[in-house]
Design an enzyme around this catalytic site. Structure first.
Site, PDB file in Angstrom:
ATOM      1  N   GLU A 166      59.652  47.324  41.314  1.00  0.00           N
ATOM      2  CA  GLU A 166      58.432  46.519  41.405  1.00  0.00           C
ATOM      3  C   GLU A 166      57.341  47.158  40.555  1.00  0.00           C
ATOM      4  O   GLU A 166      56.645  48.074  41.020  1.00  0.00           O
ATOM      5  CB  GLU A 166      57.951  46.456  42.857  1.00  0.00           C
ATOM      6  CG  GLU A 166      58.942  45.834  43.805  1.00  0.00           C
ATOM      7  CD  GLU A 166      58.244  45.269  45.037  1.00  0.00           C
ATOM      8  OE1 GLU A 166      58.390  44.077  45.275  1.00  0.00           O
ATOM      9  OE2 GLU A 166      57.540  46.019  45.730  1.00  0.00           O
ATOM     10  N   SER A 212      55.151  39.169  41.831  1.00  0.00           N
ATOM     11  CA  SER A 212      54.760  37.795  41.477  1.00  0.00           C
ATOM     12  C   SER A 212      55.957  36.864  41.246  1.00  0.00           C
ATOM     13  O   SER A 212      55.909  35.995  40.364  1.00  0.00           O
ATOM     14  CB  SER A 212      53.827  37.791  40.269  1.00  0.00           C
ATOM     15  OG  SER A 212      52.620  38.457  40.577  1.00  0.00           O
TER      16      SER A 212
HETATM   17  P1  PGA Z   1      54.107  39.694  45.324  1.00  0.00           P
HETATM   18  O1  PGA Z   1      54.463  41.047  46.106  1.00  0.00           O
HETATM   19  O2  PGA Z   1      55.356  38.859  45.279  1.00  0.00           O
HETATM   20  O3  PGA Z   1      53.005  39.055  46.115  1.00  0.00           O
HETATM   21  O4  PGA Z   1      53.670  40.099  43.954  1.00  0.00           O
HETATM   22  C1  PGA Z   1      55.701  41.665  45.934  1.00  0.00           C
HETATM   23  C2  PGA Z   1      55.766  42.911  46.770  1.00  0.00           C
HETATM   24  O5  PGA Z   1      54.743  43.587  46.936  1.00  0.00           O
HETATM   25  O6  PGA Z   1      56.841  43.268  47.288  1.00  0.00           O
END
Ligand code: PGA
Length: 250
Positions: A166, A212
Site C-alpha cells: 500500500e 484508492s
Molecule cells: P483506501 O484505503 O482504499 O481508502 O485508499 C486503503 C487502506 O488504507 O487499506
C-alpha cells in the site's frame, strides 16, 4: 495458482446497520469458491458481523491486535479474544498504525508472531511515503518492512501470511498507483521474498494492492499478473461499490 483475496478495511467507520446493508448486497455477488472475501470492521462489530455472515463465503477479520496475549493494556484487543470470535485474519503494519500510533517494525513483527501462534492469518501491510518514492529509495523501505516482518519465521508460518503493498501516497487520496506501477512493485516484492523466505514462499504468497481501489480501477488492477487481490479502505464501506470490486476479483 494463487486465488484472489478481496479484503475490506472499514477503519474507524461502519455501523451495525451497515453490516445488514452490506450483507444484502454482497452475498448475491459472491460466487462459491471464486475469490476469498474478508471484511475487517472495528472490533466492537466483529461478533455481530460474524453472526450475520455465518454460513456465507465472506469472512470477518480484525484491523489490529496487541502482541501480548493478555494484560494491563487499556484499550487494546487480545489475540485470544479474536480467536474466541473465530476471526481468521488480522491486518498488521497498516501505515496508519505505523504513522499515527508510532508502531515500529519490531512491534509489528511481534504481533505477527502472536497471530500465527493463535492460528490467525496476518495481512502484513508495507508501503512507502511520497517523499520516499520521490527520493528513489522506496524499494529499500518496502524491502526492510518486509524483511523485518517475515524473515526468520518458519516456512509454514510465512505461507500463512499475506502481504499488502500500500503506497502511502495512494491511501485515501484518490491517487492510485497505475496498474503497471503496482504490478512492477509486486514483482520486485516477490523477488525479494525469495531471499527473505524461499522460492516456494515467493511463488505462493499472495500480494495484495491497496490504495484508492474503486469500482473503476479494480478490474484492471486485479488483471495484473502479480496482483493477487486488493485491500480496500473507503470503497469497502460503499454498498454500491464493494460488491463490484468483489465481482472484479471473481
Ligand atoms: P483506501 O484505503 O482504499 O481508502 O485508499 C486503503 C487502506 O488504507 O487499506
Amino acid at each position: 495458482m494463487r486465488g484472489k483475496l478481496i479484503a475490506g478495511n472499514w477503519k474507524m467507520n461502519g455501523s451495525f446497520s451497515l453490516i445488514d446493508e452490506m450483507f444484502k448486497v454482497l452475498c448475491p455477488s459472491v460466487e462459491k469458491g471464486v475469490c476469498e472475501v474478508v471484511i475487517c470492521p472495528p472490533d466492537v462489530l466483529i461478533s455481530s458481523m460474524k453472526k450475520k455472515f455465518e454460513g456465507t463465503m465472506i469472512e470477518v477479520g480484525a484491523q489490529n491486535v496487541h502482541s501480548e496475549v493478555s494484560g494491563a493494556f487499556t484499550g487494546e484487543t487480545s489475540v485470544s479474544l479474536l480467536q474466541e470470535c473465530e476471526v481468521h485474519w488480522c491486518i498488521v503494519g497498516h501505515s496508519e498504525r505505523r504513522m499515527l500510533f508510532d508502531e515500529t517494525d519490531e512491534f509489528i513483527r511481534s504481533k505477527t508472531e502472536t497471530l500465527l501462534k493463535h492460528a490467525i492469518r496476518p495481512i502484513l501491510c508495507v508501503g512507502e511515503t511520497l517523499e520516499q518514492r520521490e527520493s528513489g529509495n522506496y524499494e529499500e523501505v518496502v524491502f526492510a518492512q518486509l524483511g523485518k516482518g517475515l524473515s526468520g519465521l518458519e516456512t509454514d508460518e510465512q505461507l500463512r501470511c499475506v502481504v499488502a503493498y500500500e503506497p502511502i501516497w495512494a491511501i485515501g487520496t484518490g491517487k492510485t498507483a497505475t496498474p503497471e506501477q503496482a504490478n512492477s512493485m509486486h514483482r520486485l516484492i516477490r523477488k525479494e521474498l525469495e531471499s527473505i523466505a524461499t522460492k516456494k514462499v515467493a511463488e505462493k504468497m499472495r500480494i495484495l494492492y491497496g490504495g484508492s481501489v474503486n469500482a473503476e480501477n479494480a478490474e484492471t488492477l486485479l488483471s495484473q499478473s502479480e496482483i493477487d487481490g486488493v485491500l480496500v479502505g473507503g470503497a469497502s464501506l460503499k454498498t454500491e461499490v464493494f460488491p463490484q470490486i468483489v465481482k472484479a476479483g471473481s
